[in-house]
Structures are given as structure tokens and as C-alpha cells.
Design an enzyme around this catalytic site. Structure first.
Site, PDB file in Angstrom:
ATOM      1  CG  ASP A 127      -2.180   0.769   1.047  1.00 29.27           C
ATOM      2  OD1 ASP A 127      -2.325   1.446   0.014  1.00 29.27           O
ATOM      3  OD2 ASP A 127      -3.052   0.706   1.939  1.00 29.27           O
TER       4      ASP A 127
ATOM      5  CD  GLU B 197      -0.214   6.148  -3.177  1.00 30.44           C
ATOM      6  OE1 GLU B 197      -0.781   5.123  -3.583  1.00 30.44           O
ATOM      7  OE2 GLU B 197      -0.178   6.500  -1.974  1.00 30.44           O
TER       8      GLU B 197
ATOM      9  CG  ASP C 157      -8.336   4.297  -0.240  1.00 32.91           C
ATOM     10  OD1 ASP C 157      -8.151   3.081  -0.393  1.00 32.91           O
ATOM     11  OD2 ASP C 157      -7.700   4.980   0.579  1.00 32.91           O
TER      12      ASP C 157
END
Length: 759
Positions: free
Chosen positions: A415, A418, A482
Site C-alpha cells: 500500500d 505516493e 480508495d
């Protein structure tokens, strides 16, 4: 980034130098380059050469059908890294220079620089111009924000632009400003987790801008007749990639930047997670797993999200002893149930983690320019960032995951990646912080994927990654990030997947039901069908669970139906996955990618082809109303048997246990004999279902082995139609069957030839 104020003027403080005419051309046969020096004003005499900047354009080719272009102002600037790794082949380019033009040719693709008249550079293939750099196309920019270089490539009438990563806005990019800049922005904004500076068009070519830093695209926006791309600095490099079809473009592009690998069979089964912030322990997880088995829903992978570790300590890679006191024994019990195990990780180390002090002491965390560990409190208190430009740090990070693999973990959800700082930081290897913003995730995912390959073997490694950039397709699988629990978000999620497919990514997944919020049963059930007809399928949410019985009994039935449907289709899906590996063709294909000759499908972003032969149209409404575009020919609904003839739009209404899944005419669809697990011999007992085979049909259908590297081998079936009879020959050695229009002929193991008479 826009530099002009309308067509005639520049923005305040901006000045742009453009190539105006060719001063000189030089060819280096040994290097395979053609260099053009262009003046930035008309030269009528020697005096005009003074105080006059030149633009240097260098043309070369790393592989047949690809032309590399370097546009340069000043050559004395220091090299910046990292750079995207590109794979070249030994290719022979030809050049021809005369008074009219200078031409470099690679394969069928040529770049032609006009030496007389107004500035013009044409990229040509098979007797036609694909695109051009016209007057005021290339530009050397000075501005209040610093220097930039831009290029503008012409668009034809009706030409559509696609790609640029996983973008959730309109699938066709015309009219948009797109900044290639990884960000954690969800799926409802212009930001994206997976930014790829590559686009292709309906005109039969692609363009890869080979810069890991911010690349700003103006797609038929600043100049409505052109696609502009710009980068900060004094040089710009890009590649023009020939087609003629979109699949051909992707084949060349993924050969250049890296092909996706084969994935293990188990990864195609259903994944179930704990969800993110829900309260769970071993008892809760066991109830989820056993509940799926009790309801006869095949489950392949169970994923533990963030809170398998203790709060404030992400990541320390230690099971929270309050909820999972005996993790090894627990995982062994789950493995005995036939499950694979995935755990959540990221590359951020919270200050309370014991690993923070260890990594800081060894110099494994990103530092500021004054030598301190870079930290902030977003996500995890006092967190630092693993510096993967340091080989020792990457090895250290992988060693922590190695211990989890020893414990029984099979794969990782990588995950984040970024939120990478660009100011006031110094990377171990001196990398440019601006370039590391997008590139960081590449190093992160590569570190984890290569560990899995070392431990599990080629073809047995799989991630579940959120962020990526160009080349990241080599470390699959990627999921959409998400999203919200709504029909609108379901549609934007699909648009993101279609754009990512046009950017070279072969596998893709998304959170079934949406991540944020709690989906109502209608959203969840509609999303189930979409998710289980994607390349990879995962049930995951944020503050609420996604086990189907949490919604209603029908959700259980829908989950079971589509999970088993997908597992039975693995002989077909496995062949589609083989195309990912061999050609870079994604499993989920936009209409324009699979059927580029059908202009009616160029704009369609509410449906897709799963493989080459199954058209899937998700239902984005509670009442079941759906509009599906049916291409030319007679297509057969896989679930109902109804036939539809196109090209035309058709309005239908479907129950929660259905959606349009249309089989392309001329298809031999291999359907497996098992639907309770992904790991079975896909060829044993396979049924070849025949759909609208034309007279004279003669093709070989391959059912691949379930896993690369295992003893099972591919099985070929040669299918021929003459008149009303279909004859199939094979060396299968296994039982198999033929089916047409509801009639089935079965053949015993070892039968080398079978036939069926068409109704």
C-alpha cells in the site's frame, strides 16, 4: 502546463523559442542517430547567426517501430536520475538526407524532418502520416517558474487520446489537462495513484515521455489540434511508438518498458479481507473463513489489513500479540484449509516501531538536506520513509518480509508509496527529488516482488499494489485504490481500470462494494458481478466488513454464482493471461483496444472485453437497467443464451444474479470442469463451447497449464468447421467435450478426434 494566452499571445513572463528552419543535419551510422540543429529565427545572412539560440533534435531507435526523440536547448546541465529503464534490441536504422528532407527509418516507422519551408517533422508509417510536430510545436520555454521544454504533436479529425495511467475521469482524454504526479487522492478527483507518461491514440500510434518527474499534458486543450507535453529543464525525451493497432502499440511499449509476468493460478480466485478499521481478531477471521465455506463460496486468499500490526507501529512487521498471540499456528490452520495468506504493508516506518531506530541508525531512512531523518505525522506518528535508492536499505526491508514468508505468508499488499516529499530531502544515491516522486513506488514494489520471486519462483509471485508509474506493470497485481460505496464510484473505478489497461498494465482489481462507507445491498451485489469478472477479485472495505452475509441472503447467492463462474472460466482466462505475458495485451480490454475498427466503441467506458471474446457490461443501477453497446455480428449472452445482433445499443434489465456477458461470434470458449478452486488441471474435462463459428473456421485453441513452471503442459485443440459439422483434433490425453446450442458431445480420455453437428 499552459504557456500561451489563447492562440496569439504568451502568458505574462513567458518566452518561447521554437525551431524555425534546419541549419544542419548530421548522421552517425555507428550510433544509429540523426541529429538536426534548428535555428529559432530566419537566417538570411551570417549576422543572423549571432545571439541566436539553436534547438538540437536527436533521433534514434531502440527497437523496430519505435523512434526516440531528444529535444535539447543546453547540453551542459548535469544528468538527472533516476531514469526509466528501457529495453532496446539490436535494430538497424536507415537514414536518408537530401536537400528536401532528412529521414530516419526503423521498421515501418519513419521520422521525416523537412529541410525547406516552414518547420515540420512527420512521423510516418505504411504510407501515411501518424502525427506531426508543426510550427510552434517544439518549444524552449523561459518562465517565472523556470525553464521548460515542450512538444506538441498534431491530432487528426476525430482522433481520440487514451491512457496516462489509472485516471478516474473521462476515459477519452481529449480536452483534459493531465499532470503525471502520483498522489493519494482517492478515485473521485483528478489525482491518481498510478501516473504513466504514456498515451496512445485512435490514430494508430503511442507516445512515451521518458521522464519520471512531473510531465504535464495538455490534450487538445491549450491547442485543440494537438497534444502537448512539457517538463521542467533543458531537455525533453520521448518515444513515438508505431501500431497500427492499439495491441501492436502496447506490444512495443511493454517490450520497451517491461512486460507483466505470469501469475500463480491461486491469485485468480476470490480474495477476502478483514477490512481496514473494523475490529477483528483470530476468532473473527476464522468466522469469516468458515462462513464462506459453510455457504459454499470458494475462497482462495485471505488478507490481513493494517491492524494485524499494533497501532502507531506501522510498519514493524510484528503481529499484534493482543489479537494474534500465535500467528504461526494460526496461519498453519488457515493453510490447512487451502488458503493463501496476504498481509498489508507499506514503506513507512512509524517512530514507535523498533525498526525506526534501527533503520535511522543504519542510514536506511530518507534524510533531509541537513542530514536529519525526514519525518512527519501524517498516517503514522513521526514516520520515516525507507530509502530504496540505498541497496542496503532495500535488502534490509526485504529481510523483514522474508521472516513473514517463513511464517506462512504468501504475498503482500504494498500500500501507499505516493506521499513522497520533493523539497529539502536528499536520497542516498543522489537521485533528483522531483524524479523520485513518481519513481519511488517502482523501487518499493520491485523490492517486494523480487523477494517473492526469489522465494516462490517465477510465475508464483503476486502483489496487491496501489501506486505505480511507467514500468510498474512488471510487479502485479495493482488495484484501484480508495473508492466510495456508490454506483457512481463503481463507474469511475471502471474508467480508471480501462485507462490503466491502455497504459500497459495487464492485471487489475478493485475493492468490490467500494472502500469508503458501507454499500447498500444493491450496490454490493451489482459490484460483485463486476468484480468477479475482473482479472483479480477482492472483497475489501474501510469501516465495515464485506462478507456477503452482512448484506442479505441474495448477496451470498450472487457471490457464490459469480465466484464459481469465474473459476470455471479459468481455461479461457488463463489463455488471456498468456497474452499479457507474451504481448502485453491486458486481460480487461477497452472496446477500442479489442475492436479498434468499430468507431462506435471508441468512446465507450461502461463496458469492456474480458479477454478477446467476452464482452462484460456491469450494471450501474439498483433496478437493473443497463445499456450495452453490441458490436457488429451476432453475440450470445453467456448467462441466458439470448443472441443480440449489432452494431447497436441495446437496453436491458437484469436481476442481481445477472448482467450482460456477451460471447463474441466465432468463439470457441473453453470452460473448466471445476468451479470450486482455481488450482486444477484446466484441460481435464474441459468443454469447448462453440459460438457462431463461420463455415471454414479453422483455429487452434490452447488451454494453458494452470501454473507456469509446473509439470502440467498446455493442451491444443484444433477446431474446424465444414458445413454443419465441427471436427476437433487434439493430443490432450484427458477427457473433453464439445457443446453447441445446448447440445453436448463428450469424449473419453485419449480421444484424439471428436465432432459435433451444429443445430
Amino acid at each position: 502546463m499552459k504557456f500561451t494566452d489563447g492562440y496569439w499571445q504568451l502568458r505574462p513572463g513567458v518566452d518561447v523559442l521554437h525551431p524555425v528552419e534546419v541549419d544542419d543535419v548530421r548522421v552517425d551510422d555507428a550510433a544509429g542517430t540523426m541529429t538536426v540543429w534548428a535555428t529559432t529565427k530566419r537566417v538570411r545572412g551570417r549576422g543572423d547567426t549571432l545571439n541566436a539560440p539553436l534547438v538540437t533534435l536527436t533521433y534514434s531507435s531502440p527497437a523496430p517501430g519505435i523512434v526516440k526523440v531528444r529535444v535539447e536547448h543546453w547540453a551542459g546541465t548535469r544528468p538527472r536520475h533516476p531514469e526509466f529503464a528501457v529495453r532496446g534490441t539490436e535494430t538497424h536504422v536507415t537514414t536518408h538526407v537530401d536537400d528536401e528532407s532528412a529521414v530516419l527509418t526503423s521498421g515501418d516507422l519513419s521520422v521525416r524532418v523537412r529541410r525547406t519551408g516552414p518547420w515540420r517533422v512527420d512521423f510516418e508509417s505504411r504510407g501515411r502520416v501518424l502525427t506531426s510536430s508543426l510550427p510552434k510545436g517544439a518549444g524552449i520555454v523561459s518562465s517565472p517558474e523556470g525553464p521548460f521544454v515542450h512538444e506538441q504533436l498534431a491530432l487528426g479529425v476525430g482522433e481520440k487520446v487514451y491512457g496516462m495511467g489509472e485516471r478516474f475521469g473521462p476515459f477519452v482524454k481529449n480536452g483534459q489537462t493531465v499532470d503525471i504526479w502520483n498522489a493519494d487522492g482517492g478515485t473521485s478527483s483528478e489525482q491518481a495513484y498510478k501516473n504513466v507518461p504514456f498515451y496512445m491514440t485512435s490514430g494508430g500510434y503511442g507516445v512515451f515521455v521518458a521522464h519520471p518527474e512531473l510531465v504535464s499534458f495538455e490534450v487538445a486543450s491549450e491547442m485543440v489540434e494537438r497534444t502537448q507535453f512539457s517538463v521542467a529543464g533543458q531537455q525533453l525525451e520521448y518515444y513515438v511508438i508505431d501500431g497500427p493497432t492499439p495491441k501492436d502499440v502496447l506490444e512495443r511499449y511493454t517490450a520497451l518498458t517491461g512486460r507483466p509476468p505470469a501469475l500463480p493460478a491461486w491469485s485468480y480466485g476470490l480474495w477476502l479481507t478483514t477490512s481496514f478499521t473494523t475490529s477483528y481478531d483470530e476468532q473473527t477471521v476464522t468466522q469469516f473463513i468458515d462462513g464462506m465455506a459453510e455457504r459454499e463460496i470458494p475462497l482462495s486468499v485471505f488478507h490481513f489489513d493494517c491492524f494485524w500490526m499494533r497501532e502507531y507501529q506501522w510498519c514493524d512487521f510484528e503481529w499484534d500479540p493482543r489479537t494474534f498471540p500465535e500467528p504461526e499456528a494460526m496461519l498453519a490452520r488457515y493453510k490447512d484449509k487451502g488458503l493463501r495468506i496476504c498481509v498489508w504493508i507499506n514503506s513507512y516506518i512509524g517512530q514507535r516501531s523498533a525498526l525506526f531506530a534501527e533503520a535511522a541508525e543504519k542510514g536506511y531512512l530518507l534524510r533531509t538536506t541537513d542530514g536529519e531523518v525526514w519525518q512527519w505525522d501524517l498516517w503514522q506518528a513521526g514516520m520515516g520513509l525507507v530509502d530504496f535508492t540505498n541497496p542496503a536499505a532495500a535488502e534490509w526491508y526485504a529481510s523483514k518480509l522474508d521472516a513473514l514468508l517463513d511464517m506462512g505468508v504468501d504475498c503482500f499488499k504494498t500500500d501507499f508509496g505516493e506521499r513522497i516529499p520533493t523539497e529539502g530531502v536528499a536520497w542516498f544515491d543522489g537521485s533528483d527529488p522531483q524524479r523520485m516522486r513518481n519513481y519511488y513506488t517502482h523501487l518499493y514494489n520491485r523490492t517486494v516482488f523480487e523477494l517473492l520471486e526469489r522465494r516462490r519462483g517465477r510465475g508464483q509471485a503476486a502483489l496487491f499494489a496501489r501506486s505505480a508509474t511507467a514500468g510498474g506493470q512488471q510487479y502485479p497485481v495493482h488495484w484501484g485504490g480508495d473508492n466510495d460505496s456508490s454506483f457512481v464510484s463503481m463507474a469511475e473505478t471502471l474508467r480508471g481500470g480501462l485507462s490503466l489497461a491502455m497504459s500497459g498494465f495487464g492485471y487489475w482489481s478493485h475493492d468490490i462494494g467500494g472502500f469508503e462507507g458501507e454499500p447498500d445491498p444493491a450496490v454490493f451485489k451489482r459490484w460483485l458481478a463486476f468484480g468477479l469478472l475482473s482479472s483479480h477479485s477482492r472483497l475489501h472495505g474501510s469501516g465495515s466488513v464485506r462478507v456477503p452475509w452482512a448484506f442479505d441472503d441474495e448477496a451470498v447467492d450472487v457471490t457464490r454464482r459469480f465466484t464459481r463462474l469465474k473459476l470455471s472460466l479459468l481455461p479461457y482466462l488463463g489463455a488471456a493471461a498468456r497474452e499479457v505475458v507474451e504481448r502485453g495485451t491486458p486481460m480487461m480490454r477497452p472496446m477500442v483496444l479489442e475492436l479498434p475498427e468499430d468507431r462506435g466503441g471508441w468512446d465507450v467506458d461502461t463496458q469492456y472485453l474480458l479477454g478477446s471474446s467476452l464482452l462484460v457490461a456491469p450494471v450501474f443501477s439498483a433496478d437493473g437497467e443497463v445499456h450495452v453497446y453490441v458490436p457488429e455480428g451476432t453475440w450470445t449472452d453467456l448467462l441466458s443464451g439470448e443472441t443480440l445482433t449489432g452494431p447497436r445499443w441495446v437496453e436491458q434489465r437484469h436481476g442481481f444474479d445477472s448482467l450482460p456477458v456477451l460471447v463474441r461470434p466465432g468463439t470457441v470458449l473453453p470452460v473448466g470442469a471445476s468451479d470450486d478452486a482455481p488450482e486444477y488441471d484446466w484441460a481435464d474435462g474441459v468443454t469447448l463451447r462453440l459460438f457462431e463459428l463461420p463455415d471454414g473456421f479453422d483455429e487452434t485453441v490452447t488451454v494453458p497449464a494452470a501454473d507456469a513452471g509446473v509439470d502440467a503442459t498446455d493442451v491444443d485443440f484444433r477446431v474446424r468447421r465444414t458445413g454443419d459439422e465441427v471436427v476437433v483434433t487434439t493430443g490432450s490425453g484427458r477427457a473433453w467435450a464439445l457443446e453447441s446450442a445446448g447440445r453436448t458431445e463428450r469424449f473419453d480420455a485419449g480421444t484424439g478426434e471428436g465432432r459435433i453437428t451444429l443445430a
